[in-house]
Scaffold this active site. Structure first.
Site, PDB file in Angstrom:
ATOM      1  N   ASN A 142      -8.214  -2.194 -19.691  1.00 35.81           N
ATOM      2  CA  ASN A 142      -7.410  -1.627 -18.914  1.00 35.81           C
ATOM      3  C   ASN A 142      -6.391  -1.572 -18.850  1.00 35.81           C
ATOM      4  OD1 ASN A 142      -6.020  -0.420 -16.485  1.00 35.81           O
ATOM      5  ND2 ASN A 142      -6.635  -1.530 -14.502  1.00 35.81           N
TER       6      ASN A 142
ATOM      7  N   ARG B  90     -10.391   2.299 -18.241  1.00 33.48           N
ATOM      8  CA  ARG B  90     -10.083   2.977 -17.348  1.00 33.48           C
ATOM      9  C   ARG B  90      -9.608   3.763 -17.139  1.00 33.48           C
ATOM     10  NH1 ARG B  90      -8.278  -0.497 -12.503  1.00 33.48           N
ATOM     11  NH2 ARG B  90      -8.348   0.816 -10.662  1.00 33.48           N
TER      12      ARG B  90
ATOM     13  N   HIS C 277      -8.347   5.228  -6.840  1.00 28.27           N
ATOM     14  CA  HIS C 277      -9.336   4.416  -6.842  1.00 28.27           C
ATOM     15  C   HIS C 277     -10.803   4.187  -6.668  1.00 28.27           C
ATOM     16  CE1 HIS C 277      -6.279   2.051  -4.077  1.00 28.27           C
ATOM     17  NE2 HIS C 277      -5.924   1.467  -5.367  1.00 28.27           N
TER      18      HIS C 277
ATOM     19  N   GLY D  42      -5.008  -3.188  -0.821  1.00 29.36           N
ATOM     20  CA  GLY D  42      -4.891  -3.676  -2.119  1.00 29.36           C
ATOM     21  C   GLY D  42      -3.169  -3.226  -2.024  1.00 29.36           C
TER      22      GLY D  42
ATOM     23  N   GLY E  60      -2.049  -1.261  -3.756  1.00 25.61           N
ATOM     24  CA  GLY E  60      -2.133  -0.009  -3.500  1.00 25.61           C
ATOM     25  C   GLY E  60      -3.693   0.424  -3.096  1.00 25.61           C
TER      26      GLY E  60
ATOM     27  N   ARG F 103       4.534   1.580  -1.410  1.00 29.10           N
ATOM     28  CA  ARG F 103       4.783   2.998  -0.944  1.00 29.10           C
ATOM     29  C   ARG F 103       4.360   3.358   0.668  1.00 29.10           C
ATOM     30  NH1 ARG F 103       0.184   3.124  -4.915  1.00 29.10           N
ATOM     31  NH2 ARG F 103      -0.025   2.589  -6.476  1.00 29.10           N
TER      32      ARG F 103
ATOM     33  N   PHE G 147       0.953  -9.283   1.383  1.00 33.37           N
ATOM     34  CA  PHE G 147       0.442  -9.224   2.691  1.00 33.37           C
ATOM     35  C   PHE G 147       0.442 -11.271   3.274  1.00 33.37           C
ATOM     36  CE2 PHE G 147      -0.692  -5.481   5.057  1.00 33.37           C
ATOM     37  CZ  PHE G 147      -0.244  -4.627   4.200  1.00 33.37           C
ATOM     38  N   ARG G 148      -0.129 -12.333   2.774  1.00 33.80           N
ATOM     39  CA  ARG G 148       0.126 -13.699   2.570  1.00 33.80           C
ATOM     40  C   ARG G 148       1.330 -13.892   3.277  1.00 33.80           C
ATOM     41  NH1 ARG G 148      -2.515 -14.572  -2.543  1.00 33.80           N
ATOM     42  NH2 ARG G 148      -1.529 -12.663  -3.707  1.00 33.80           N
TER      43      ARG G 148
ATOM     44  N   GLU H 224     -14.075  -3.737  -9.392  1.00 29.72           N
ATOM     45  CA  GLU H 224     -14.411  -2.354 -10.588  1.00 29.72           C
ATOM     46  C   GLU H 224     -15.202  -2.221 -12.326  1.00 29.72           C
ATOM     47  OE1 GLU H 224     -10.672  -2.578  -8.971  1.00 29.72           O
ATOM     48  OE2 GLU H 224     -10.552  -0.136  -8.909  1.00 29.72           O
TER      49      GLU H 224
HETATM   50  P1  AMP Z   1      -4.461  -6.207  -4.400  1.00 29.86           P
HETATM   51  O1  AMP Z   1      -3.949  -5.239  -5.330  1.00 29.86           O
HETATM   52  O2  AMP Z   1      -6.645  -5.746  -4.732  1.00 29.86           O
HETATM   53  O3  AMP Z   1      -5.289  -7.626  -5.605  1.00 29.86           O
HETATM   54  O4  AMP Z   1      -4.319  -6.416  -3.726  1.00 29.86           O
HETATM   55  C1  AMP Z   1      -2.878  -7.755  -3.070  1.00 29.86           C
HETATM   56  C2  AMP Z   1      -3.156  -7.597  -2.052  1.00 29.86           C
HETATM   57  O5  AMP Z   1      -3.829  -8.309  -1.184  1.00 29.86           O
HETATM   58  C3  AMP Z   1      -1.270  -8.497  -1.444  1.00 29.86           C
HETATM   59  O6  AMP Z   1      -0.633  -8.615  -0.382  1.00 29.86           O
HETATM   60  C4  AMP Z   1      -1.667  -9.959  -1.089  1.00 29.86           C
HETATM   61  O7  AMP Z   1      -0.974 -10.619  -0.025  1.00 29.86           O
HETATM   62  C5  AMP Z   1      -3.291  -9.601  -0.316  1.00 29.86           C
HETATM   63  N1  AMP Z   1      -4.126 -10.914  -0.376  1.00 29.86           N
HETATM   64  C6  AMP Z   1      -3.901 -11.638   0.814  1.00 29.86           C
HETATM   65  N2  AMP Z   1      -4.951 -12.928   0.959  1.00 29.86           N
HETATM   66  C7  AMP Z   1      -5.503 -12.743  -0.290  1.00 29.86           C
HETATM   67  C8  AMP Z   1      -5.586 -13.876  -0.948  1.00 29.86           C
HETATM   68  N3  AMP Z   1      -5.882 -14.825  -0.818  1.00 29.86           N
HETATM   69  N4  AMP Z   1      -6.296 -13.098  -2.439  1.00 29.86           N
HETATM   70  C9  AMP Z   1      -5.301 -12.609  -3.030  1.00 29.86           C
HETATM   71  N5  AMP Z   1      -4.824 -11.520  -2.307  1.00 29.86           N
HETATM   72  C10 AMP Z   1      -4.758 -11.929  -1.140  1.00 29.86           C
END
Ligand code: AMP
Length: 399
Positions: free
Chosen positions: A7, A91, A180, A210, A212, A241, A284-285, A386
């Protein structure tokens, strides 16, 4: 048979080496800062600590070489020689209207990908670079392109068209493509497998949440609509975004802030979303932690994000004339109970009822059924994968 999944980003190259028989990841990692000073490789083999190799990588060609050398190295390697890699799956962001599924990479495919750079100017140049670098380093290994957009190619015309003059759609191919796709495809088929049902009997909504985020309506195994559009900027508000916004508000904001069009797009892509609303973070955490401390704007960002997901669920349930299964996946979908809880609240009229205790249980990396007893629609949390989809499709095409 071992498949290398690549990727390529503008200054990065992520990889996984997957044994297709067992579907186990043998090694994975990422080259960072390619073409920039202090480039490095982070490499991890199963059961071992991650290692970091600092090495100059002026281009993706050196990055691919370093990945291969590491995979065969005595110290950190998992294979004896490059010949053990049967194929490489790339990818690729955008298929345009040229490909409806994954394809074996030929000169012609590369030419079409180059033509489609205009549709994905942020990612496609790097994707093509990744293919070319790989061809240089391993010229005799078959390669496959797996497109992020391909799963959405089954959308009907009335779902993918924008209401702009038809001749401009024809001339410039401005339409909804969706992204996605590998994730939506994977989790919808996993949902059917988990439920022991034929996917051709099911109406599924998949929420890939996520950094995105996008939602897809998967009706009897085929995507019939999705929230991202011509670019990944459309649809839900995301980490940074904006998602949907009245296009006329953009001109208004440009005048107020003195932005030109590329500054305006930068603002909508990188400074908006939950980061812009909360002023706290795109993660989001951090938002959940800030809400617990009483931060009202963090709470508002979580409310806006979840409310928009709810709206898409209603829309897609109507588009499919029903719903059997709702799937949450990706970083937020798999981990952020506070978002799922908001989405699931007040959806009983659609047959959606979540068990809030099960919803609060920690992610165990497995499929979790959080349907409340009596809930007609199955509510599942499914870890996305993925890379595994890319490896499977590569294997199918080259075997
Ligand atoms: P992704 O783009 O799929 O890696 O998702 C990232 C998003 O998932 C971020 O906003 C993170 O804050 C949220 N997230 C929430 N809890 C977790 C966790 N335990 N591990 C990884 N990402 C998390």
């Amino acid at each position: 048979m071992k498949i290398l999944v690549l990727n390529a980003g503008s200054s990065s190259l992520k990889y996984q080496l997957i044994d297709i028989k067992t579907e186990k990841v043998l090694a994975k990692g990422v080259c960072e800062r390619i073409g920039i000073e202090d480039s490095l490789l982070k490499h991890k083999t199963t059961g071992q600590e991650e290692i970091v190799i600092n090495k100059d990588m002026p281009s993706h060609t050196e990055a691919v070489s370093l990945v291969l050398n590491t995979l065969v190295s005595e110290q950190y390697g998992v294979i004896k020689s490059m010949d053990e890699i049967s194929a490489v799956g790339h990818r690729i962001l955008h298929s345009g209207e040229d490909f409806k599924c994954s394809v074996v990479i030929t000169d012609e495919v590369i030419k079409i990908c180059e033509k489609n750079i205009k549709l994905g100017p942020l990612h496609m140049p790097a994707n093509v670079m990744g293919i070319k670098a790989c061809r240089k380093v391993m010229p005799n290994t078959p390669m496959v392109a797996v497109f992020d957009t391909a799963f959405h190619s089954t959308m009907p015309e009335y779902a993918y068209m924008y209401a702009i003059p038809y001749e401009d759609y024809e001339a410039y191919k401005v339409r909804r493509y969706g992204f996605h796709g590998t994730s939506h495809k994977y989790v919808s088929s996993e949902a059917a497998r988990y439920l022991g049902r034929d996917i051709k009997e099911l109406k599924i909504i998949t929420c890939h949440l996520g950094n995105g985020s996008s939602i897809a309506a998967v009706c009897r195994g085929k995507c019939i609509d999705t929230s991202m559009g011509f670019t990944p900027l459309e649809g839900l508000p995301m980490g940074t975004r904006s998602g949907n916004i009245d296009p006329a508000a953009i001109e208004y904001l440009m005048n107020k802030k003195g932005y030109n069009i590329s500054e305006a797009l930068d603002y909508l892509n990188k400074k908006s979303g939950v980061l812009g609303i909360s002023g706290v973070s795109s993660d989001f955490r951090d938002l959940v932690a800030a809400e617990k401390e009483g931060n009202k704007r963090a709470a508002l960002a979580l409310d806006i994000f979840s409310y928009n997901i709810k709206k898409y669920i209603g829309t897609y349930a109507a588009a499919m004339n029903g719903l059997d299964c709702l799937v949450f996946t990706a970083g937020i979908g798999e981990n952020t109970a506070e978002v799922r809880e908001r989405v699931l609240a007040g959806m009983e009229f659609l047959g959606i009822q979540g068990d809030m205790e099960k919803n609060r249980e920690k992610n165990n990396g497995k499929i979790r059924d959080i349907t409340a007893s009596g809930g007609r629609v199955k509510v599942l949390i499914i870890p996305t994968n993925e890379e595994l989809v890319i490896a499977r499709e590569t294997y199918e095409l080259v075997r």
